[in-house]
Enzyme design. Structure first.
Site, mmCIF file in Angstrom:
data_model
loop_
_atom_site.group_PDB
_atom_site.id
_atom_site.type_symbol
_atom_site.label_atom_id
_atom_site.label_comp_id
_atom_site.label_asym_id
_atom_site.label_seq_id
_atom_site.Cartn_x
_atom_site.Cartn_y
_atom_site.Cartn_z
ATOM 1 N N TYR A 1 -2.922 13.783 13.437
ATOM 2 C CA TYR A 1 -1.687 14.509 13.722
ATOM 3 C C TYR A 1 -0.879 13.957 14.890
ATOM 4 C CZ TYR A 1 -4.140 17.634 10.608
ATOM 5 O OH TYR A 1 -4.812 18.140 9.534
ATOM 6 N N ASN B 1 7.100 20.405 5.594
ATOM 7 C CA ASN B 1 5.698 20.078 5.809
ATOM 8 C C ASN B 1 4.938 21.390 5.605
ATOM 9 O OD1 ASN B 1 3.129 19.491 6.632
ATOM 10 N ND2 ASN B 1 3.741 18.378 8.467
ATOM 11 N N ASP C 1 7.300 27.561 -6.035
ATOM 12 C CA ASP C 1 8.321 28.250 -6.815
ATOM 13 C C ASP C 1 9.602 28.444 -6.011
ATOM 14 O OD1 ASP C 1 6.593 28.343 -8.969
ATOM 15 O OD2 ASP C 1 6.110 30.469 -8.742
ATOM 16 N N ARG D 1 -7.414 17.711 -0.491
ATOM 17 C CA ARG D 1 -6.038 17.460 -0.053
ATOM 18 C C ARG D 1 -5.262 16.623 -1.067
ATOM 19 N NH1 ARG D 1 -5.672 19.259 5.282
ATOM 20 N NH2 ARG D 1 -7.628 19.143 6.428
ATOM 21 N N HIS E 1 4.335 14.787 5.823
ATOM 22 C CA HIS E 1 2.990 15.017 6.364
ATOM 23 C C HIS E 1 2.764 14.042 7.506
ATOM 24 C CE1 HIS E 1 1.923 17.702 3.128
ATOM 25 N NE2 HIS E 1 2.431 16.810 2.279
ATOM 26 N N LEU E 2 2.147 14.524 8.556
ATOM 27 C CA LEU E 2 1.836 13.682 9.710
ATOM 28 C C LEU E 2 0.747 12.669 9.382
ATOM 29 C CD1 LEU E 2 1.864 16.631 12.210
ATOM 30 C CD2 LEU E 2 3.467 14.723 12.258
ATOM 31 N N SER E 3 -0.229 13.095 8.593
ATOM 32 C CA SER E 3 -1.349 12.221 8.229
ATOM 33 C C SER E 3 -1.147 11.693 6.804
ATOM 34 C CB SER E 3 -2.668 12.999 8.304
ATOM 35 O OG SER E 3 -2.709 14.008 7.309
ATOM 36 N N HIS F 1 -1.535 22.328 -0.823
ATOM 37 C CA HIS F 1 -2.630 22.253 -1.772
ATOM 38 C C HIS F 1 -2.947 23.587 -2.445
ATOM 39 C CE1 HIS F 1 -2.933 18.703 0.681
ATOM 40 N NE2 HIS F 1 -3.208 19.455 1.731
#
Length: 144
Positions: A23, A72, A85, A109, A98-100, A78
């Protein structure tokens, strides 16, 4: 001015205290500040973070006609059909952040409920994932 929502899901309020290898070292406030600086007046940026799925859905519903949404959803990526929706109903450009590198992490994930409704995904570059997404939107404006 074109409105852009930067929407952050659960535990992102704890950036700076989470594992740095995934992160990075910046807090969410520091990432938001960098986005404001990089914006260069292109957009009216609105920032929202919640650990609550319902609050995130409500905020998306309030942003249906925004120019863009940088999302994010964190762990809700997930698990949340509700966020999917709500996001699907939004008319603007939707970018997943996403940071990672979530696609290279734990097997659970790799289930991604929003990827196919987002125009593009920016991941694995810590705060630069956000900055790249903002720059992508700026290029769309420049080229229109």
């Amino acid at each position: 001015m074109r409105k852009v929502l930067i929407l952050n899901g659960p535990n992102l309020n704890m950036l700076g205290k989470r594992p740095k290898e995934h992160y990075g070292t910046l807090t969410l406030a520091e990432i938001n500040q960098r986005l404001m600086e990089a914006n260069e007046g292109y957009f009216d940026l609105e920032f929202f973070q919640s650990n609550s799925e319902g609050e995130l859905i409500t905020r998306l519903q309030q942003s249906m006609d925004y120019f863009g949404i940088l999302i994010n959803p964190a762990s809700y990526t997930h698990t949340s059909i509700g966020i999917r929706d709500a996001l699907e109903m939004c008319n603007g450009i939707k970018l997943e952040i996403h940071l990672s590198k979530v696609d290279e992490r734990e097997a659970f994930r790799r289930v991604n409920l929003i990827r196919d409704i987002c125009e593009k995904c920016f991941q694995g570059k810590h705060e630069n994932s956000y900055l790249e997404a903002l720059n992508y939107l700026k290029e769309i404006v420049k080229n229109s």
